[in-house]
Write an enzyme that holds these catalytic residues in place. Structure first.
Site, mmCIF file in Angstrom:
data_model
loop_
_atom_site.group_PDB
_atom_site.id
_atom_site.type_symbol
_atom_site.label_atom_id
_atom_site.label_comp_id
_atom_site.label_asym_id
_atom_site.label_seq_id
_atom_site.Cartn_x
_atom_site.Cartn_y
_atom_site.Cartn_z
ATOM 1 N N ASP A 130 0.760 -1.137 -0.207
ATOM 2 C CA ASP A 130 0.106 -0.080 -0.031
ATOM 3 C C ASP A 130 0.903 1.352 -0.094
ATOM 4 O O ASP A 130 0.686 2.143 -0.887
ATOM 5 C CB ASP A 130 -0.865 0.031 1.078
ATOM 6 N N VAL B 105 -5.115 2.605 -0.726
ATOM 7 C CA VAL B 105 -4.673 1.556 -1.809
ATOM 8 C C VAL B 105 -5.438 0.161 -1.748
ATOM 9 O O VAL B 105 -6.299 -0.322 -2.316
ATOM 10 C CB VAL B 105 -3.311 1.740 -2.323
ATOM 11 N N ASP B 106 -5.020 -0.457 -0.764
ATOM 12 C CA ASP B 106 -5.299 -2.094 -0.388
ATOM 13 C C ASP B 106 -6.913 -2.125 -0.454
ATOM 14 O O ASP B 106 -7.423 -3.054 -1.192
ATOM 15 C CB ASP B 106 -4.509 -2.427 0.887
ATOM 16 N N ILE B 107 -7.499 -1.215 0.346
ATOM 17 C CA ILE B 107 -8.989 -1.395 0.656
ATOM 18 C C ILE B 107 -9.665 -0.845 -0.707
ATOM 19 O O ILE B 107 -10.589 -1.518 -1.121
ATOM 20 C CB ILE B 107 -9.218 -0.322 1.760
ATOM 21 N N GLY C 178 -9.746 -3.779 -2.989
ATOM 22 C CA GLY C 178 -10.595 -4.750 -2.552
ATOM 23 C C GLY C 178 -11.772 -4.499 -3.190
ATOM 24 O O GLY C 178 -12.712 -5.515 -3.586
#
Length: 405
Positions: free
Chosen positions: A148, A176-178, A181
């Site tokens: 991230d 970014v990760d979230i 997803g």
């Protein structure tokens, strides 16, 4: 038929969908929790060492970190050694009745194991196969791992965040990760919708890098228009004024104004209607040019008020204002409680799904699983006897409750 579909309980919108989840860390598990909250049967397949975020603490509940607990409810866990031939045989058996496979292996890993997308497409033509990865399989950085904060750095996010005093800063949540997803969940739903017409599944990929670029609005749009990188504006907006934090007698508040009419209404509501027609501030482009002068005018007014009553009055008038709250205040305030935004079951407490469908309600059916907690249950559903399962555990193909550390 999955457990959720056969239980007789109120069905979520994704009930009847079976998801084989090979993901770890954040983006993938965040995606599958969205589907699981709305009724999907998500089988979380973990490597022998478990999902590494089980160790990302303190704080812990027993041996599992809060980081893991927060993104893995409503799932069943089985520990499976996919590096072994026996483990891959079990996976293929599970995929016979699966709708979705989601994984975040380095591109080429499944191909190395002989179960790449071409093989999966031939064996399971209706399967939706989603991959989350850092940069994709091709391009100069193809196959590189993604993290991230590194993607925030590489896509201009850190360079655009912070003030002149602080310098560039990482955004304090793994945005970014979230968001990757979230994009993965949207892509899966798109592929399932298309499957209703074509009868065929397909491969889809979401990368951290493309997500990072995609959410850099309005900075990318501004750059395409005038060719200038964003400057550090702290809590302020590059395109709107006022849009910033202001101190009051008690706490800080955030004011965000999206158009000239709203600005005039704000000025009237705070007893300074003349600011709304002042040539320095009448139009948004004027307010941008005279940002500091307007900040001084508004700060002088807000400093005479207490945060909560002021924000309540402005919000009631339809104006964008809110107190700057800490997380404990946000999770316990009256609106959060009234909306049912906190869900609880036994020892577990979490934030409810923000997707509120009228008929197909999300639900909290299962607590976040212990490592390989459901191996016997899940494999039994796929036709394996207890003796078969015990033998696979003895061979190390299937994992018992103890992780290999």
């Amino acid at each position: 038929m999955t457990e959720a579909a056969s239980s007789g309980a109120a069905l979520g919108a994704m009930s009847g969908l079976r998801v084989i989840d090979l993901t770890r860390v954040l983006g993938g598990p965040y995606c599958t929790q969205i589907l699981a909250d709305h009724g999907a049967d998500v089988i979380k397949v973990e490597p022998p060492a478990g999902d590494e975020v089980r160790e990302w603490g303190p704080p812990f509940h027993e041996e599992d970190a809060a980081y893991f607990i927060g993104i893995n409810r409503n799932k069943r866990s089985i520990g499976l050694d996919l590096a072994s031939e026996g483990g891959r045989v079990v996976l293929l058996k599970m995929l016979e009745t699966a709708d979705v496979l989601i994984e975040n292996f380095k591109p080429g890993t499944l191909e190395k194991w002989g179960i790449g997308n071409d093989v999966l497409r031939e064996k399971f033509p209706r399967l939706v196969h989603c991959r989350i990865c850092g940069f994709g399989a091709d391009g100069p950085r193809g196959g590189n791992p993604g993290y991230d904060a590194i993607i925030q750095a590489m896509t201009g996010m850190i360079a655009a965040t912070g003030s002149v005093e602080s310098g560039p800063m990482r955004i304090g949540v793994p945005l970014v990760d979230i968001t990757t997803g979230l994009y993965a969940a949207i892509g899966i739903l798109m592929a399932l919708s298309e499957r209703q017409r074509s009868g065929k599944g397909q491969f889809l990929e979401t990368t951290l890098y493309e997500t990072g670029l995609a959410i850099m609005h309005p900075h990318t749009a501004n750059y395409f228009m005038h060719g200038k990188p964003p400057s550090l504006t702290g809590n302020e907006h590059p395109n709107l004024v006022p849009y910033a934090i202001f101190p009051t007698k008690t706490d800080n508040i955030f004011i965000g104004v999206g158009n000239d009419g709203t600005f005039r209404k704000l000025c009237k509501e705070i007893g300074k209607p003349e600011l709304g027609t002042d040539p320095r501030f009448a139009r948004n482009k004027d307010r941008i040019a005279n940002r500091e002068a307007l900040r001084a005018e508004l700060a002088a007014v807000f400093s005479q008020h207490e945060a909560e009553p002021l924000c309540n009055r402005l919000l009631a008038a339809g104006l964008p204002a809110g107190p700057v709250q800490k997380i404990d205040q946000a999770l316990t305030n009256a609106h959060t409680i009234a909306r049912g935004d906190i869900i609880e079951k036994d020892w577990y407490k979490g934030v409810a799904s923000p997707i509120r469908l009228d008929r197909s309600k999300p639900s909290l059916r299962r607590l976040p699983p212990k490592f390989s907690q459901h191996s016997q249950e899940v494999l039994g559903e796929f036709g394996y006897s207890k003796a078969d399962i015990d033998a696979m555990i003895a061979q190390g193909v299937v994992c018992g409750p103890e992780r290999k550390r």
